[in-house]
Structure formats: structure tokens, C-alpha cells
Write an enzyme that holds these catalytic residues in place. Structure first.
Site, PDB file in Angstrom:
ATOM      1  N   ASP A  15       0.841  -1.190   0.000  1.00 41.21           N
ATOM      2  CA  ASP A  15       0.000   0.000   0.000  1.00 41.21           C
ATOM      3  C   ASP A  15       0.889   1.258   0.000  1.00 41.21           C
ATOM      4  OD1 ASP A  15      -2.300   1.529   0.166  1.00 41.21           O
ATOM      5  OD2 ASP A  15      -2.516   1.300   2.346  1.00 41.21           O
ATOM      6  N   HIS A  16       0.581   2.216  -0.864  1.00 44.19           N
ATOM      7  CA  HIS A  16       1.317   3.486  -0.942  1.00 44.19           C
ATOM      8  C   HIS A  16       2.821   3.305  -1.096  1.00 44.19           C
ATOM      9  CE1 HIS A  16      -2.000   6.266  -0.301  1.00 44.19           C
ATOM     10  NE2 HIS A  16      -2.477   5.418   0.591  1.00 44.19           N
TER      11      HIS A  16
ATOM     12  N   GLY B 214      -9.338   5.756   2.580  1.00 41.90           N
ATOM     13  CA  GLY B 214     -10.000   6.597   3.561  1.00 41.90           C
ATOM     14  C   GLY B 214     -11.445   6.187   3.748  1.00 41.90           C
ATOM     15  N   GLY B 215     -11.668   4.882   3.952  1.00 42.07           N
ATOM     16  CA  GLY B 215     -13.039   4.377   4.100  1.00 42.07           C
ATOM     17  C   GLY B 215     -13.629   4.582   5.487  1.00 42.07           C
TER      18      GLY B 215
ATOM     19  N   THR C 231      -7.855   2.940   9.616  1.00 41.46           N
ATOM     20  CA  THR C 231      -8.049   3.763  10.814  1.00 41.46           C
ATOM     21  C   THR C 231      -9.037   3.143  11.800  1.00 41.46           C
ATOM     22  OG1 THR C 231      -7.544   5.715   9.506  1.00 41.46           O
ATOM     23  CG2 THR C 231      -8.603   6.093  11.618  1.00 41.46           C
TER      24      THR C 231
HETATM   25 ZN    ZN Z   1      -4.348   5.357   1.293  1.00 42.33          ZN
END
Ligand code: ZN
Length: 402
Positions: free
Chosen positions: A82-83, A210-211, A234
């Protein structure tokens, strides 16, 4: 075997109107919790490792555990970087076992983003690995990791998205339509019309970062408009932290294990809620029978050397090991000498490729060509070279059924 081709997995989700959760893990508790949830509801799952979290765990140490979790699973799994910030980090992730990578150059102007993403796509596709790009910018607001995504939101436009996907060749696109990394302030407003236009223009699985904090209805509308992968971290971090605080309040001051008790349980519960809500629950068997399994290839050479002594042979072998192990898609280079004195072939290379695509890209790679032409072939007279793939009983069974 339940490691599956991530492109197949997300294409299946995209065509059948559900989304696969890509849950970022930061510890073995998270890994176990996420896998427990997937097994419980029979959902495909993406185990996601964010480069920004590598300061909290050793990526190289954690990957064997992630792979072991995937291989012993009975539900389809993909492992994703990821990223990823650079070509180098994407290459390292692939060589360590990721079968999907995200390249994040979304903070750059379009041309720079296209250039950097294209380089990663070229390398990754030569390894059989699909790539997620990001266009538009999803900023961080507050909470876990938010500070890692500074700046203002920049929305994805359908026109730019089309250019970007055509010129980079990415397999999935992360879009910016109003979500944020971390926690939302107030009620998030999402631009569904924009998402619908992007989906119509592209026709490839879309990704939401960002869900956390979105409503059930918002998730349903995202999925109805082409979102097939949802990045989620998060909220998992929040339930885990809450559990630690509760353990502490309950007087669990006796030590570390008491403080982190039940983290797996709460992470599993939250991941399970998401898998049900996003429609992945109950899809495992369908995905397993429709998606190609992700299977490595063993590239084996047995050979004898001519015209050099043992010391020179060992120098050549050491150099080969050094050079070949950095070629994209090479998981491991094992070099050996025969145990028996009377062995017909004295030496071996066993090079593990992540995917059959690497058979070709490895052979053509300049580092391989140089090593083979100047150091190896001139002294390796007699040799046998074969590429093997495991005969997988689970796969054989599925082929018989379908
Ligand atoms: Zn992300």
C-alpha cells in the site's frame, strides 16, 4: 494455494458488484484478526502492508508470516503493498512476496505521476503483478497516519483519469472523490456523480482510500459505481486502541500480554462487519474457482564447470547470487554443490520466480544477460535447465469440478 491473482480477484468483485477489503496490518494480532474474519464469513481478502508503517514493523520479517497466513487459508487471499513510494520499493515488495502493488505519485503533477507510475507498471507486469495507481489526492485530516498525507484534497477528473490509465497501464485506480485518510470531520460528502463518470470512462476496478467514517449507504453507492477495493485501516486501529485502553482501565497492569488481550477479537469483528457490508461475505468459493492461483516457478539449473578451479567457481557463484537476487520477480536464489562426490552434476542454481511471467523477463534482464554471457556460460559446459511449477492438488480438483 489460496493466494490468488489479485487482478482476477478484483475483476471478479468489479463484475459482480461487491468490494474486497484491503486491510492494512501493523502486527500479527491484526493479521490473525483479519484472517479470522475472512474465514468466518468466507470472504476474499487483501492483506495490505503500507510503506508508511514500516517504521513500526520489519517488512522483511513480517512477510513470511503474511504468506504463511495466506497459504494456510481456505479463502482467497492477495498480498498488497500500500502506498509504495518508488520503483525500488515496489520491486522489493514483489521480491518479498506481494502480488499486488500500489504506486503513489499522486502528489505530483499529472505528467510526473504518469511517468513514475508507468515505470512501476512495466516492472510489475513483467513479474505478473498488477498495479494500483492513484490520481487526484486523498489528504489526511486527523487520527492515525493523517499527517502522512498533508495538503488539500484534489478531486480526480474523468478526463485525466482516462489519460492516466491509458498511458500508465494501471490495473486499478484509486480515486479522490471526497474521502480522507484518517478520520472525517463531520459528515463526509462524496461526489458520486464524479465517481459514476470516472467508472464509465475507465471500466476498471476502482479503489477507495479513507473508508473509515463512511455510512453503510455511502459504501453501497461507492460499490454500485465501480469501487471493488476498499482500503481500511483507521477504524481497525481505533478498535484495537480502544481495547488496550479498556484492558488498562480494567486493571490489566500486569504486563504486555494482558494489555493487548483480545486485540485479535475486536479487529476480527470490525473486519467481519466490513466484509458483510461490502458484499464479499460468502464469495470465497466462487472466487477460488474463477481466479488463477498465484503460484511460483522454480527455475532449476544443474551443471558442471570447466576450465576453472573450485575457488573460481565459488567466486562466480557468489557474484551470480548477488546479481540475480535483485532482478524483479526473483524471490530467492539458492546455490549449491553436490553432496555426493560421484554426482553427475556438481553444481545447482535454484532460482524462485514469483510468477511464470518472470521466466521470460528474467532471461532478458540486462543483469542476467551480462552475468550469463560473461561469467556463467563460458565455464558452465554441461548443464540442464528446467522451470517447474508445483502440481497443486487443490487446483487439480477445481479444474475437475469446473
Ligand atoms: Zn491510502
Amino acid at each position: 494455494m489460496p493466494l490468488v491473482d489479485m487482478k482476477d480477484m478484483l475483476q471478479h468483485a468489479y463484475r459482480h458488484g461487491y468490494a474486497v477489503g484491503a486491510f492494512d496490518l501493523v502486527s500479527l494480532d491484526f493479521l490473525e484478526g483479519i484472517m479470522a474474519a475472512a474465514e468466518r464469513v468466507r470472504a476474499p481478502v487483501i492483506l495490505s502492508l503500507a510503506e508508511s508503517h514500516f517504521e513500526y514493523f520489519d517488512f522483511e520479517l513480517v512477510m513470511p508470516a503474511v504468506e504463511a497466513a495466506a497459504r494456510r487459508a481456505s479463502v482467497p487471499v492477495a498480498i498488497h503493498l500500500d502506498h509504495g513510494g518508488s520503483l525500488k520499493s515496489a520491486m522489493r515488495a514483489i521480491n518479498l512476496g506481494c502480488n499486488g502493488v500500489m504506486v503513489d505519485a499522486s502528489h505530483e503533477p499529472l505528467s510526473g505521476n504518469i511517468q513514475r507510475t508507468h515505470a512501476v507498471v512495466e516492472m510489475a507486469h513483467a513479474c505478473g503483478v498488477p498495479v494500483e495507481g492513484e490520481l487526484g489526492y486523498v489528504p489526511g485530516i486527523e487520527g492515525e497516519d493523517a499527517e502522512l498525507h498533508p495538503g488539500e484534497v484534489s478531486y480526480t477528473t474523468p478526463e485525466e483519469a482516462k489519460t492516466y490509465v491509458e498511458q500508465t497501464g494501471v490495473d486499478f485506480l484509486a480515486v479522490s472523490i471526497g474521502t480522507v485518510h484518517g478520520r472525517m470531520r463531520g459528515t463526509p460528502k462524496l461526489d458520486f456523480q464524479r465517481l459514476e463518470q470516472i467508472n464509465e470512462a475507465l471500466g476498471i476496478p476502482l479503489v477507495i482510500h479513507g473508508g473509515t467514517g463512511l455510512s453503510d449507504d455511502q459504501f453501497r453507492r461507492l460499490i454500485a459505481n465501480g469501487v471493488a477495493k476498499i482500503n481500511y485501516y483507521t477504524a481497525l486501529s481505533d478498535v484495537a486502541a480502544k481495547q488496550i485502553n479498556e484492558n488498562n482501565r480494567a486493571g490489566a497492569s500486569s504486563g504486555f500480554t494482558a494489555l493487548v488481550k483480545n486485540i485479535r477479537t475486536v479487529v476480527a469483528a470490525e473486519a467481519e462487519r466490513c466484509m458483510r457490508l461490502w458484499g464479499g461475505a460468502g464469495r470465497a468459493d466462487e472466487v477460488l474457482s474463477r481466479c488463477r492461483p498465484w503460484m511460483p516457478v522454480e527455475h532449476l539449473i544443474i551443471y558442471n564447470v570447466e576450465g576453472i578451479d573450485k575457488v573460481d567457481a565459488e567466486t562466480m557463484i557468489a557474484e551470480g547470487r548477488r546479481v540475480l537476487s535483485t532482478i524483479p520477480g526473483v524471490r530467492e536464489v539458492f546455490t549449491g554443490a553436490a553432496v555426493q562426490d560421484d554426482a553427475k552434476y556438481r553444481y545447482t542454481w535454484l532460482v524462485r520466480f514469483c510468477h511464470p511471467a518472470v521466466i521470460d523477463s528474467y532471461r532478458k534482464h540486462p543483469d542476467h544477460v551480462t552475468f550469463a554471457d560473461t561469467l556463467f556460460r563460458p565455464v558452465a559446459g554441461e548443464r540442464i535447465s528446467i522451470d517447474y511449477q508445483a502440481v497443486d492438488p487443490v487446483l487439480a480438483e477445481l479444474l475437475i469440478i469446473t
